[in-house]
Design a protein around this motif. Structure first.
Motif, short mmCIF file in Angstrom:
data_model
loop_
_atom_site.label_atom_id
_atom_site.label_comp_id
_atom_site.label_asym_id
_atom_site.label_seq_id
_atom_site.Cartn_x
_atom_site.Cartn_y
_atom_site.Cartn_z
N LEU A 1 -4.17 108.18 44.43
CA LEU A 1 -4.99 106.98 44.54
C LEU A 1 -5.35 106.69 45.99
O LEU A 1 -6.45 106.22 46.29
CB LEU A 1 -4.24 105.78 43.94
N GLU A 2 -4.43 106.99 46.89
CA GLU A 2 -4.68 106.76 48.31
C GLU A 2 -5.59 107.83 48.93
O GLU A 2 -6.44 107.53 49.77
CB GLU A 2 -3.36 106.75 49.09
N ASP B 1 -10.69 110.73 45.63
CA ASP B 1 -11.70 109.94 44.95
C ASP B 1 -11.63 110.13 43.44
O ASP B 1 -12.52 109.67 42.72
CB ASP B 1 -13.11 110.37 45.43
N ALA B 2 -10.61 110.78 42.96
CA ALA B 2 -10.51 111.08 41.53
C ALA B 2 -10.44 109.80 40.72
O ALA B 2 -9.77 108.84 41.10
CB ALA B 2 -9.27 111.93 41.26
N PRO B 3 -11.10 109.76 39.57
CA PRO B 3 -10.99 108.59 38.69
C PRO B 3 -9.58 108.48 38.12
O PRO B 3 -8.82 109.45 38.09
CB PRO B 3 -12.02 108.87 37.59
N VAL B 4 -9.25 107.30 37.65
CA VAL B 4 -7.91 107.05 37.13
C VAL B 4 -7.60 107.99 35.97
O VAL B 4 -6.47 108.46 35.82
CB VAL B 4 -7.78 105.58 36.70
N LEU C 1 -1.17 105.42 32.33
CA LEU C 1 -0.95 105.21 33.76
C LEU C 1 -1.04 103.73 34.11
O LEU C 1 -0.22 103.20 34.86
CB LEU C 1 -1.97 106.01 34.58
N ARG C 2 -2.05 103.05 33.57
CA ARG C 2 -2.21 101.62 33.86
C ARG C 2 -1.01 100.82 33.38
O ARG C 2 -0.55 99.90 34.07
CB ARG C 2 -3.50 101.10 33.21
N GLU C 3 -0.51 101.16 32.20
CA GLU C 3 0.64 100.43 31.66
C GLU C 3 1.86 100.58 32.57
O GLU C 3 2.53 99.59 32.90
CB GLU C 3 0.96 100.94 30.27
N GLN C 4 2.17 101.81 32.98
CA GLN C 4 3.33 102.04 33.83
C GLN C 4 3.15 101.46 35.21
O GLN C 4 4.09 100.93 35.81
CB GLN C 4 3.63 103.55 33.91
N PHE C 5 1.94 101.54 35.74
CA PHE C 5 1.68 100.98 37.06
C PHE C 5 1.87 99.47 37.05
O PHE C 5 2.48 98.89 37.96
CB PHE C 5 0.25 101.33 37.51
N SER D 1 -2.57 96.91 39.16
CA SER D 1 -3.27 97.99 38.48
C SER D 1 -3.48 99.14 39.45
O SER D 1 -3.46 98.96 40.67
CB SER D 1 -4.62 97.49 37.97
N PRO D 2 -3.72 100.37 38.93
CA PRO D 2 -4.05 101.48 39.83
C PRO D 2 -5.25 101.19 40.71
O PRO D 2 -5.27 101.56 41.88
CB PRO D 2 -4.32 102.64 38.85
N ARG D 3 -6.26 100.54 40.16
CA ARG D 3 -7.45 100.22 40.94
C ARG D 3 -7.12 99.27 42.09
O ARG D 3 -7.57 99.47 43.22
CB ARG D 3 -8.51 99.60 40.04
N ALA D 4 -6.30 98.25 41.80
CA ALA D 4 -5.92 97.30 42.86
C ALA D 4 -5.09 98.00 43.93
O ALA D 4 -5.23 97.72 45.12
CB ALA D 4 -5.15 96.13 42.25
N TYR D 5 -4.20 98.91 43.51
CA TYR D 5 -3.40 99.65 44.48
C TYR D 5 -4.30 100.47 45.38
O TYR D 5 -4.13 100.50 46.60
CB TYR D 5 -2.41 100.56 43.75
N ARG D 6 -5.28 101.15 44.79
CA ARG D 6 -6.21 101.97 45.59
C ARG D 6 -6.98 101.12 46.58
O ARG D 6 -7.14 101.48 47.74
CB ARG D 6 -7.16 102.72 44.66
N GLN D 7 -7.45 99.97 46.16
CA GLN D 7 -8.20 99.09 47.06
C GLN D 7 -7.33 98.60 48.22
O GLN D 7 -7.81 98.41 49.34
CB GLN D 7 -8.75 97.90 46.29
#
Length: 352
Positions: A278-279, A282-285, A300-304, A311-317
């Motif tokens: 994620l860091e 650019d790969a999608p979730v 992945l979203r559930e475990q994150f 969320s994975p998206r929030a972590y990436r941002q």
């Protein structure tokens, strides 16, 4: 992620005869060097004492301390090292300075018996904390309003972190780095220090019986292999077969060696690998979920959300390094060392 424009002021509080040599060395290793090439901010690090001068460590070495407690008025991070002479009560001046720093928004971190100082300041009431397992009973008896957990390496309460004894100070500060500046910075710092980014398990594995050494048998080889094949089916049966053991024997030896279960270890590995991708990519979730073995984006979203609180998206941002080139994902095997979850209410700065 964006780093602060000014140096972050970091102060390690010590007292004569109570300075833990190893703990102070860990503080220096993390904060006293220029690590900006690893993705860390600039630090303005110094040692602080109520009475500056030449102070003795717990082994008798002399340390020149040039700063007084007034430095805490502008410190972003305050570190409290070992404080094992329990009849040496923290002074009103020190307690007042720590309370003021906390009220102002500073992050306070204790190592080993340094937690007794934070407890004396009344900053731990109602909180879950840890200390060296040898002194956990003493801490609980002296401060019954505190929940003492002697089974973990550190506890994160947001703006207060408490670490267990000695080397757990490394785990605590690497966790802080990961939480505030991302997995990439934490992993890079761990490589510089030649330590694992996170040790699975907790203090329980060090009480009464030492941890078995993975490199003494096949288990270490199997774990290394599993870390390179996270996208595959990694059931206990498959791992046990590679270790030339029955599933029951493998699970028992795994627990005795790592302090955790194969399922928990594998989940931590996959989450850590997902953080890195994620860091750095650019790969999608959906693609990251496949590469690290969660199968679907929903998994992945559930475990994150459950383990990281975002969320994975929030972590990436939050943690995406703007200048980093995307990694090549073709044939990529996402490996890495995971981390356990003694995290409690991590709400300071960026989300954990």
């Amino acid at each position: 992620m964006t780093l602060p424009d000014r140096p972050l002021v970091v102060s390690a509080v010590v007292a004569d005869g109570l300075i833990g040599s190893f703990g102070l060395g860990v503080c220096h290793e993390v904060f006293a060097y220029d690590r900006r090439h690893l993705g860390l901010p600039r630090f303005d690090f110094a040692v602080v004492a109520e009475t500056p001068g030449i102070l003795r460590t717990d082994t008798g070495l002399g340390v020149l301390v040039e700063h007084g407690l007034d430095r805490l008025d502008r410190s972003d991070i305050v570190l409290i090292t070992a404080w094992e002479l329990f009849d040496h009560v923290p002074s009103d001046a020190l307690i007042g300075a720590l309370r003021a720093a906390h009220a102002r928004g500073a992050t306070l971190i204790s190592s080993c018996t340094g937690v007794f100082v934070l407890a004396a300041a009344g900053l731990l009431d109602g909180r879950r904390v840890t200390t060296h397992w040898r002194w956990a009973g003493e801490l609980a008896a002296r401060f019954p309003e505190i929940e003492v957990d002697a089974g973990v390496l550190y506890v994160d309460n947001g703006r207060i972190l408490t670490g267990a004894g000695t080397a757990a100070g490394v785990d605590t500060l690497l966790h802080l780095v990961r939480r505030e500046w991302g997995a990439g910075a934490s992993n890079a710092l761990a490589r510089e220090m030649i330590v694992p980014p996170h040790r699975d398990g907790g203090q329980a594995q060090f009480i009464d019986a030492p941890v078995a050494r993975c490199e003494d048998d096949l288990l270490g080889v199997v774990l290394e292999w599993a870390g390179r094949h996270l996208a595959d089916d990694l059931s206990v049966e498959i791992l046990a077969r590679r270790a030339l053991m029955s599933p029951r024997t493998f699970a028992r030896r795994f627990k005795a060696t790592t302090g955790t279960t194969p399922h928990a270890w594998l989940l931590a590995q996959r989450l850590s690998a997902a953080e890195t991708l994620l860091e750095e990519s650019d790969a999608p979730v959906e693609e990251i979920a496949r590469l690290v073995g969660f199968g679907t984006a929903a998994g992945l979203r559930e475990q994150f959300a459950r383990r990281r609180g975002v969320s994975p998206r929030a972590y990436r941002q939050t943690f995406r390094s703007g200048g980093a080139a995307p990694v090549q994902l073709d044939g990529h095997r996402a490996g890495g060392v995971g981390r356990d979850q003694p995290l409690v209410e991590a709400q300071l700065g960026e989300p954990a």
